[in-house]
Design an enzyme around this catalytic site. Structure first.
Site, PDB file in Angstrom:
ATOM      1  N   HIS A  84      10.847 -11.250  -5.006  1.00 10.84           N
ATOM      2  CA  HIS A  84      11.089 -10.444  -6.198  1.00 10.84           C
ATOM      3  C   HIS A  84       9.947  -9.456  -6.424  1.00 10.84           C
ATOM      4  O   HIS A  84       8.779  -9.789  -6.179  1.00 10.84           O
ATOM      5  CB  HIS A  84      11.221 -11.343  -7.440  1.00 10.84           C
ATOM      6  CG  HIS A  84      12.378 -12.282  -7.383  1.00 10.84           C
ATOM      7  ND1 HIS A  84      12.323 -13.482  -6.707  1.00 10.84           N
ATOM      8  CD2 HIS A  84      13.623 -12.189  -7.908  1.00 10.84           C
ATOM      9  CE1 HIS A  84      13.504 -14.099  -6.818  1.00 10.84           C
ATOM     10  NE2 HIS A  84      14.305 -13.335  -7.544  1.00 10.84           N
TER      11      HIS A  84
ATOM     12  N   ASP B 247      14.242  -8.559  -4.862  1.00 10.85           N
ATOM     13  CA  ASP B 247      15.167  -8.500  -5.995  1.00 10.85           C
ATOM     14  C   ASP B 247      14.540  -8.084  -7.320  1.00 10.85           C
ATOM     15  O   ASP B 247      13.339  -8.280  -7.557  1.00 10.85           O
ATOM     16  CB  ASP B 247      15.796  -9.882  -6.202  1.00 10.85           C
ATOM     17  CG  ASP B 247      16.890 -10.186  -5.200  1.00 10.85           C
ATOM     18  OD1 ASP B 247      16.914  -9.553  -4.130  1.00 10.85           O
ATOM     19  OD2 ASP B 247      17.708 -11.074  -5.484  1.00 10.85           O
TER      20      ASP B 247
END
Length: 257
Positions: free
Chosen positions: A225, A78
């Site tokens: 992430h 992400d």
């Protein structure tokens, strides 16, 4: 990066930004996860198009299952792309023969179109993560939610050279019936997660690895992430997690659509 709140135990926490408003309104539904009973689907590079040139709608329930079935695992990345960290993540995925779904913000995709194209060229999938990563989107107007989703879709598609995102992940898990319906109407399956590694908090690579090993029993979709700060711990954790998953018989797939 994500936020925790009551009723969203499978989501993490982060600070979001806000954007302007306009456009669209749609309907409502219920929250539920849905598995693919067939599993093992061949990966696609874009969403299905109708003969009239439109986009084929998809299920608006929040996906968690893997298209590789019971032994599948979905690596999701992400907040990027980011020029410091995304190339390192791509290198590791290539080294270990893994595929991933990259949930990109519109602003990052627009700023780094070369990286978006590199993600697509490597056989990974794209996911709309809104324009500005506003974790309070679910408390904003439907027009605002629509704009965040649809503008990000356009920005990511333009940055990729025409490959559209196949999923929509709400920042911080801030889904609403409206946002899910908007995304699904554009061929983007709402995407949840089962394992929140908390890597955005930088707890150390050991802690990130331990979280995956402990919580993978909760389901196949793992949250990492590649932007939003120093992601060196995430890179180191992936270096250890990817071969660990292979050694235990997992295959790398994509979320069901």
């Amino acid at each position: 990066m994500a936020r925790h709140s009551g009723g969203r135990a499978w989501y993490g926490k982060v600070v979001g930004a806000a954007l302007g408003v306009t456009v669209l309104a749609v309907g409502a539904s219920v929250w539920t996860a849905q598995a693919d009973p067939t599993g093992g689907a061949t990966p696609e590079t874009s969403v299905s198009a109708r003969p009239d040139g439109g986009v084929e709608p998809v299920d608006m329930t929040i996906a968690h299952a893997s298209d590789r079935g019971a032994n599948g695992v979905n690596v999701t990345i992400d907040d990027g792309p980011d020029p410091a960290w995304t190339p390192q993540v791509l290198d590791l995925l290539r080294e270990f023969g893994a595929k991933a779904t990259f949930c990109m913000t519109g602003t990052q995709a627009q700023a780094h179109p070369d990286l978006v194209k590199e993600v697509v060229a490597a056989g990974h999938r794209l996911c709309d993560h809104s324009v500005s990563h506003d974790t309070a989107m679910d408390r904003k107007s439907e027009a605002y939610q629509s704009k965040e989703i649809l503008d990000a879709e356009r920005m990511i598609t333009e940055a990729s050279g025409g490959v559209r995102p196949m999923y929509y992940r709400a920042p911080g898990g801030a889904f609403t019936p409206h946002s899910r319906k908007v995304a699904a109407s554009r061929g983007m399956r709402p995407l949840g997660w089962n394992v929140d590694t908390k890597d955005f908090e930088r707890p150390g690579a050991d802690a990130i690895v331990a979280t995956v090993e402990r919580e993978l029993q909760n389901g196949p979709t793992i949250l990492f992430h590649d932007a939003g700060g120093d992601r060196a711990q995430t890179v180191e954790a992936l270096r250890r997690i990817l071969p660990w998953l292979r050694e235990r018989g997992y295959s790398f797939g994509f979320p069901v659509r």
